[in-house]
Design a protein around this motif. Structure first.
Motif, PDB file in Angstrom:
ATOM      1  N   ALA A  63      -1.173   0.077  -1.654  1.00  0.00           N
ATOM      2  CA  ALA A  63      -1.650   0.165  -3.123  1.00  0.00           C
ATOM      3  C   ALA A  63      -1.481  -1.212  -3.770  1.00  0.00           C
ATOM      4  CB  ALA A  63      -0.975   1.249  -3.756  1.00  0.00           C
ATOM      5  N   THR A  64      -0.412  -1.855  -3.632  1.00  0.00           N
ATOM      6  CA  THR A  64      -0.585  -3.112  -4.452  1.00  0.00           C
ATOM      7  C   THR A  64      -1.812  -4.187  -4.120  1.00  0.00           C
ATOM      8  OG1 THR A  64       1.171  -3.916  -3.201  1.00  0.00           O
ATOM      9  CG2 THR A  64       1.767  -2.877  -5.245  1.00  0.00           C
ATOM     10  N   GLU A 100      -4.578  -3.812  -3.547  1.00  0.00           N
ATOM     11  CA  GLU A 100      -6.056  -3.592  -4.374  1.00  0.00           C
ATOM     12  C   GLU A 100      -5.947  -4.440  -5.629  1.00  0.00           C
ATOM     13  OE1 GLU A 100      -6.671   0.627  -5.164  1.00  0.00           O
ATOM     14  OE2 GLU A 100      -6.132   1.001  -2.877  1.00  0.00           O
ATOM     15  N   GLU A 101      -4.764  -4.144  -6.468  1.00  0.00           N
ATOM     16  CA  GLU A 101      -4.530  -4.974  -7.803  1.00  0.00           C
ATOM     17  C   GLU A 101      -4.725  -6.290  -7.505  1.00  0.00           C
ATOM     18  OE1 GLU A 101      -2.543  -2.309 -10.833  1.00  0.00           O
ATOM     19  OE2 GLU A 101      -1.211  -3.635  -9.914  1.00  0.00           O
TER      20      GLU A 101
END
Lengths: 250, 599
Positions: B2-3, B5-6
């Motif tokens: 997920a990280t 994407e940021e």
């Protein structure tokens, strides 16, 4: 109570529509426990670990560490990465020292401590080697030594064995249990993310199953098998089977 | 994860590009508006052969100062853009546009500003020359810093944060090392670009005056009008070649070996073959041995010492962790936003006012020629590019298995890319214009094409050489083991593998082409002025103001040069941004995605 997650939700707001990763998560971990977070890929296991470490802020809810709300990065935790995250231009010792110096430890003490933990993970004699000269298993030993050397109250591990070959990971798992059980070492609490259910049953006091989209806690199972555990015992396979069937239901 | 994407950069930032194009244009308008002013004292140094070593030293020191400034600029801007999402949206498009427009056309205007601030004396002129060299060096370096930081594995960033590695410790142990390999490659390109523009930087034309700073560039510039043009020209060009080659052997190559330790490749199989070749050569030859012993090894030791010492001092440097109160954070963010918007508003209002002011001063009839001029110039660059490809692709394929030839080609491409066009004028003019009897039009066209090729082809060659040396050895072995026929191997492995480098080379080459236009479409040699219709000639006429250099045509009325410059540059920016955005960047992204070699 060492760690408490209270009504945690995490929503990513990037270019597209907001993506909810975790919702209404409540979790408490006592000191001395070995907890494994398992679940299918993309369920938010790694995100949970990063929320605990303070690398990511929760969108809603609070993380409490020793009953204090967590603001920013928790330096009483240490994180071990799946892909090791070592700096290729620093030697084994320098990689470990980096973390200690970041905490303001005087160099002479830091060197002693780094040497102690490098020895502890079995890398004696490789202090001056660069990461690219090491095998995958040895790189992860450096990662573990770096995490242990800051003597964290809580050790966080993000799929630490999944980039390694099976034999290496069996050895490292055993060593991890030794380190965890060693009364001379500060680490007493471990939270580990894995997608390998057998690994979780072998290591953990408690397996927390995360699943669904958005992710939430589906099951929280205490593993009541005395250590050392044997993979071919009937009790062991019952646990593995029941977690498998829970996971299939998600 | 997920990280990831940021931290992923924005792929399509089309609107940002148009906004940035407008901002750059308005800034340009501000500069163009200042063109009419300023009077300067005249400094002239006659060309003498015995001055050459001194001139070389002066030019070299100017280049070094400009390079250090570029280094500081690129590190600060690159790091800022990589860390701050909002800044990234403006900084990247601005850098991209500055990189691809011929900034040379703003030299006179920028000069007027520098003269207004620092006075017309030697100091002010030196300062202007350095600023001008800086404009040729800085942009690609800033890009490389940004890209290196973006390419950094996200887990490394997380590791640094989770262990609380911050401040100067983070900068020296993580940020700077990550940037070094990319910065090194781009430094070589930047130095070549600096030498290339040196003549334009050292002979400063303001209004109707030429101010000459002593240096290699001005030596070359004045050689064409001296008594022994060919002799002086060869001497100047030879000196420049010597400096470039010395730097290549004693600075860039050793640094390249040193920079290997900062590469983010964990596996041995992806080590470039080129690197091994250079290293092997460095261990055998006698001169390279000296470079290894006196440059690389000491630097490696010093780096290790520095990293060790860093550990010792970091405890003193590390700042205590302060919990910032929410309102303070909010206030800080709000004030940052306010400053950002204010800057944009001031630029828009000021630039808009100046654009109006400049254009109201009178539009030259030459402005009507702009569309045709741009079309002709584009065709010329395209032709130069195709001609370059025609010899480069076979050459590179031939040199693929010959490390010695690869090294020689890369040295040649570097030193010839550094050659200011004026150093080639005597060949060009005497061969194409005087001896070939093609008539005034086609002779000059050919001369122009030759000069353009010199501004285009080395970028293509340089990138292709890089691409070909990055083909993993195991893939070549695999195709050999399968017994693929030669043609099939080229079609299936080598051409796809070098395609990303080819597109990168194409984009830089066209940038180089636009920059060369202004030097190649109008040629002033031995008191005569030759030109062909093209945007480079128009910008040359416009930027030297009311008095085209020894022009055959009638001088432009005073106010019209500013508007011609502004309109010409505006059309160019529009065309280049549109082409890059709509065509080249897409092709490049496709090639990089389709044919990338990490698996």
């Amino acid at each position: 109570m060492l760690l408490r997650l209270e009504d945690i939700s995490k929503i990513y707001q990037s270019d597209g529509p907001p993506a909810t990763i975790l919702t209404d998560m409540n979790l408490s971990v006592d000191a001395g426990q070995f907890v494994c977070l398992v679940g299918p890929s993309g369920c938010g296991k790694s995100t949970t670990l990063r929320l605990i470490n303070g690398l990511l802020p929760p969108t809603r809810g609070r993380v409490y560490f020793k009953d204090k709300p967590l603001m920013g990065i928790n330096l009483e935790c240490a994180l071990v990465f799946q892909n090791f995250a070592l700096l290729p231009w620093l030697t084994v010792t320098q990689n470990v020292l980096l973390a200690l110096e970041a905490r303001g430890m005087p160099l002479s003490d830091a060197k002693k401590r780094a040497a102690y933990y490098i020895d502890k993970v079995g890398l004696d004699g490789f202090e001056a080697a660069y990461p690219r000269e090491l095998s995958g298993g040895m790189k992860q030993r450096v990662g573990i030594a770096r995490a242990l050397s800051v003597e964290p109250e809580l050790l966080l591990m993000d799929e630490p064995f999944s980039a390694l070959d099976p034999l290496t990971s069996i050895n490292l798992r055993e060593e991890l249990l030794d380190i965890w059980a060693d009364p001379n070492l500060a680490v007493s609490t471990v939270i580990m993310v894995t997608h390998n259910i057998e690994e979780a049953v072998e290591l953990a006091d408690r397996v927390v199953l995360i699943g669904g989209r958005p992710g939430r806690i589906v099951a929280d199972i205490d593993i009541a098998i005395t250590r050392p555990r044997h993979k071919n015992s009937e009790q062991f396979s019952r646990y593995v089977d029941s977690i498998f069937s829970l996971m299939a239901e998600i | 994860m997920a990280t990831l994407e940021e931290t992923q950069p924005h792929q399509s930032n089309v609107i940002g590009y148009w906004v940035a194009a407008a901002l750059v244009l308005l800034g340009a308008a501000l500069l163009a508006g200042l063109l009419q002013r300023s009077v300067l004292s005249h400094v002239h140094v006659p060309v003498r052969a015995w001055q050459l070593p001194l001139d070389a030293v002066e030019s070299l020191s100017r280049m070094i100062v400009a390079y250090i400034v570029s280094l500081l600029f690129s590190l600060s801007v690159g790091i800022y853009a990589a860390r701050n999402r909002k800044a990234e949206r403006i900084i990247l498009p601005v850098l991209d546009i500055l990189q691809s427009i011929p900034i040379v056309s703003f030299f006179p205007a920028a000069l007027a500003v520098a003269a207004a601030v620092f006075g017309g004396g030697r100091l002010g002129m030196e300062f202007s020359a350095i600023v001008l060299i800086f404009t040729g060096m800085a942009w690609n370096m800033a890009f490389s810093v940004y890209e290196s930081l973006r390419m950094m594995p996200p887990q490394t960033v997380e590791a640094a944060e989770s262990f609380g590695i911050r401040g100067s410790q983070r900068f020296f142990a993580i940020t700077l090392p990550v940037c070094i390999p990319g910065l090194l490659y781009n430094s070589i390109v930047s130095w070549a670009a600096g030498w290339f523009a040196l003549t334009a930087c050292e002979i400063l034309t303001v209004g109707n005056q030429n101010i000459t700073l002593p240096g290699l560039g001005s030596f070359l510039g004045q050689a064409v009008d001296s008594r022994h043009p060919i002799l002086y020209n060869c001497m100047g060009a030879g000196t420049l070649m010597l400096i470039v080659l010395l730097m290549e052997f004693f600075i860039w190559r050793p640094l390249g070996v040193w920079a290997e330790r900062f590469k983010y490749e964990m596996s041995v199989s992806t080590l470039s073959r080129d690197h091994r070749g250079i290293l092997g050569w460095y261990q055998k030859g006698r001169v390279p041995r000296l470079a290894m012993d006196y440059i690389v090894h000491p630097m490696n030791r010093a780096t290790s010492r520095f990293l060790r010492r860093l550990h010792g001092t970091a405890s003193g440097i590390t700042l205590p962790r302060i919990e910032v109160v929410r309102p303070v954070v909010r206030l800080w963010n709000a004030s940052q936003r306010l400053v950002g918007w204010l800057t944009i508003v001031v630029l828009v209002l000021g630039g808009g006012f100046y654009s109006w002011h400049v254009i109201a001063a009178g539009v030259s009839p030459l402005a009507r020629l702009i569309p045709e001029a741009i079309a002709r110039s584009y065709l010329r660059i395209l032709l130069a590019y195709l001609l370059s490809l025609a010899w480069i692709i076979p050459t590179v394929l031939w040199a693929r298995r010959r490390p010695r030839a690869l090294r020689a080609l890369s040295s040649v491409s570097q030193s010839l890319a550094s050659m200011p066009p004026i150093a080639l004028l005597f060949i060009v003019v005497s061969v194409f214009v005087r001896h070939m009897n093609l008539g005034p039009r086609w002779g000059v066209e050919l001369a122009c094409l030759f000069l353009l090729m010199n501004g285009v082809q080395w970028y293509v060659l340089y990138n292709m050489l890089g691409g070909i040396s990055r083909i993993p050895g195991d893939l070549i072995e695999a195709t050999d083991a399968m017994g693929l026929p030669r043609m099939m191997k080229w079609k299936k492995l080598i051409l796809p593998a070098i395609l990303p480098s080819l597109f990168t080379g194409t984009i830089t080459a066209f940038g180089g082409g636009w920059n060369t236009l202004i030097f190649s479409e109008s040629i002033s040699y031995a008191s005569r002025y030759y030109h062909v219709l093209g945007i480079g000639w128009l910008l040359d006429v416009a930027s030297v103001g009311s008095n085209p250099p020894i022009a055959s045509g009638t001088p432009l009325p005073k106010g019209e040069s500013g508007s011609l410059l502004l309109l010409g540059v505006a059309s160019l920016i529009l065309l280049i941004v549109a082409l890059n955005r709509l065509l080249w960047k897409r092709l490049q992204a496709w090639a990089v995605d389709r044919f990338r070699l990490d698996y």
